[in-house]
Design a protein around this motif. Structure first.
Motif, short mmCIF file in Angstrom:
data_model
loop_
_atom_site.label_atom_id
_atom_site.label_comp_id
_atom_site.label_asym_id
_atom_site.label_seq_id
_atom_site.Cartn_x
_atom_site.Cartn_y
_atom_site.Cartn_z
N GLN A 40 0.83 -1.21 0.00
CA GLN A 40 0.00 0.00 0.00
C GLN A 40 0.87 1.26 0.00
O GLN A 40 0.56 2.24 -0.69
N MET A 43 1.93 1.92 -3.42
CA MET A 43 0.80 2.48 -4.17
C MET A 43 0.64 3.97 -3.86
O MET A 43 0.39 4.78 -4.75
N ASN A 44 0.80 4.31 -2.59
CA ASN A 44 0.60 5.70 -2.16
C ASN A 44 1.65 6.63 -2.76
O ASN A 44 1.39 7.81 -2.97
N LYS A 47 0.17 7.36 -6.15
CA LYS A 47 -1.24 7.73 -6.32
C LYS A 47 -1.43 9.22 -6.60
O LYS A 47 -0.64 10.05 -6.14
N GLU A 59 -7.78 9.45 -5.94
CA GLU A 59 -8.00 8.00 -5.90
C GLU A 59 -7.31 7.48 -4.65
O GLU A 59 -6.14 7.81 -4.42
N ASP A 61 -6.57 4.41 -4.21
CA ASP A 61 -5.68 3.35 -4.72
C ASP A 61 -5.44 2.26 -3.67
O ASP A 61 -4.32 1.76 -3.51
N ILE A 63 -5.31 -1.25 -2.33
CA ILE A 63 -5.04 -2.50 -3.02
C ILE A 63 -5.68 -3.66 -2.25
O ILE A 63 -5.62 -3.70 -1.04
N ILE A 83 -7.63 -2.88 -7.77
CA ILE A 83 -7.75 -1.50 -7.29
C ILE A 83 -9.04 -0.96 -7.93
O ILE A 83 -9.13 -0.91 -9.17
N ASN A 85 -11.52 1.88 -9.21
CA ASN A 85 -11.52 3.31 -9.55
C ASN A 85 -12.64 3.98 -8.77
O ASN A 85 -13.73 3.43 -8.63
N ARG A 127 -3.25 5.49 -15.84
CA ARG A 127 -3.95 4.92 -14.68
C ARG A 127 -3.54 3.44 -14.53
O ARG A 127 -3.46 2.91 -13.44
N ALA A 130 -0.83 2.02 -12.07
CA ALA A 130 -1.07 1.68 -10.65
C ALA A 130 -0.91 0.16 -10.47
O ALA A 130 -0.31 -0.30 -9.49
#
Ligand code: FMN
Length: 358
Positions: A40, A43-44, A47, A59, A61, A63, A83, A85, A127, A130
């Protein structure tokens, strides 16, 4: 062709304004501890909507792991992650439904497939990246077991170059800048472009530490060729420069060669690769991102009926895609190195004997 890698292989799915996007990562050895918070956190870093230097699309995002992990460890089966949207504003794209946005994949997708999801670029939207970052986080967890580290940072924005490369500065920088001394100027360049409804390009530096000797498969699957392939697969990437890269053509052989001593190489102009195989030194390369194609300045284009029209865009966009793109480049690097590590294990009979003969 939505898959990448051979032994450590991932496939992504999803579109910018679809319901969800995600990936399936196959070939992950069993027994790797999966730290969901680490995934995560990765991901952050990519994002959107985190500060004024990025797109305002919001978003979370988050996971969700759907398979391949049991009691916190990989099981050797495909790891699928999704993930959802959350913040699509498809109406922003109604006015570009029938026209080709300059600098985007609209023209080529339409002529190739005869149909395109015009909402945010559909599948051609970044996108999708991600999902690559999620897959890359799994690769990083494998690399961590071997103490191999992949990191990235911004070394150039709008021609403003970093004079030093400090990866610790990246962690506290809103634009992942490698050089604090030029960070404010780089930020200013992004904001100036944003305020004048324009965009700027930038360059990311990628570094791999503790990469063992021997990764890369001659001749058509060299480590540098696979890294280049991975980088060029990222939206808006227009060039990659390995080691001393463009500067090496201006030097003499004796300046460019990395001389060798008993304790290692005296320099690293090669970027850590020789003959397409890692040489045990740090891997270094730069990834060049073009300015964001979506700008809020009127531009000339054509529609799908070949009428000449003006293109006036709405929506939310990154004024400099290199910033979030650097995280994607880092993830793709981890994926290439993980794949090469697994492939290399069968390159020598001694490795195979070590597994099967004792
Ligand atoms: N392009 C935009 O027009 N707006 C964006 O907000 C945007 N965000 C991006 C974010 C990331 C992380 C990356 C890597 C790229 C982004 N792009 C954005 C770039 C486009 O997706 C890309 O330029 C476009 O699909 C055309 O592909 P090409 O530049 O590779 O030819």
């Amino acid at each position: 062709m939505n898959s990448f890698g051979h032994r450590f292989r991932f496939t992504t799915f999803g579109e910018s304004h679809g319901k969800a996007l995600g990936c399936v990562v196959d070939g992950v050895p069993a027994g790797i501890k999966i730290d969901e918070q680490f995934i995560q956190d990765e991901m952050n870093r990519r994002k959107p909507g985190q500060n004024k230097f990025a797109t305002t699309r919001k978003e979370s995002d988050n996971i969700e792991i759907l398979s391949g992990v049991f009691e916190g460890f990989t099981t050797g089966t495909p790891i699928s992650m999704i993930i959802f949207n959350e913040n699509q504003k498809s109406r922003d794209y109604a006015n570009v439904k029938d026209l080709f946005r300059p600098g985007h994949a609209d023209f080529t997708y339409f002529h190739k497939y005869g149909i395109r999801d015009y909402r945010g670029g559909g599948r051609s939207s970044a996108r999708e990246t991600a999902a690559r970052v999620a897959a890359g986080a799994i690769a990083k967890l494998l690399l961590k077991e071997l103490n191999i580290e992949v990191q990235s940072g911004i070394c150039e924005i709008d021609g403003i170059k970093a004079l030093s490369h400090d990866f610790t500065n990246v962690q506290s920088s809103e634009i992942y800048a490698l050089d604090k001394a030029v960070e404010e100027k780089q930020k200013e360049a992004i904001l100036n472009a944003k305020n004048s409804h324009n965009s700027v390009g930038g360059v990311a530096l990628i570094n791999v530490k503790n990469c063992p000797v021997g990764l890369g498969e001659p001749l058509y699957f060299k480590l540098d060729s696979q890294i280049a392939n991975a980088m060029m697969s990222i939206n808006a990437v227009k060039a990659i420069e390995i080691g001393n890269g463009f500067d090496s053509v201006k030097t003499k052989g004796n300046e460019n060669n990395d001389e060798i001593r008993a304790n290692g190489f005296k320099s690293n102009h090669s970027g850590g690769m020789l003959g397409g195989i890692s040489n045990g030194d740090e891997i270094n390369f730069k990834v060049y991102f073009k300015p964001t194609p979506s700008i809020f300045i009127k531009q000339e284009t054509i529609d799908i009926y070949n009428n000449e029209v003006d293109c006036e865009l709405k929506g939310r966009h990154d004024p400099c895609v290199a910033v979030r793109g650097s995280v994607v480049a880092e993830a793709m690097t981890a994926l290439v190195v993980a794949d090469m590590l697994l492939l290399n294990m069968s390159s020598n009979i001694n490795n195979i004997k070590r597994v099967y003969k004792n």
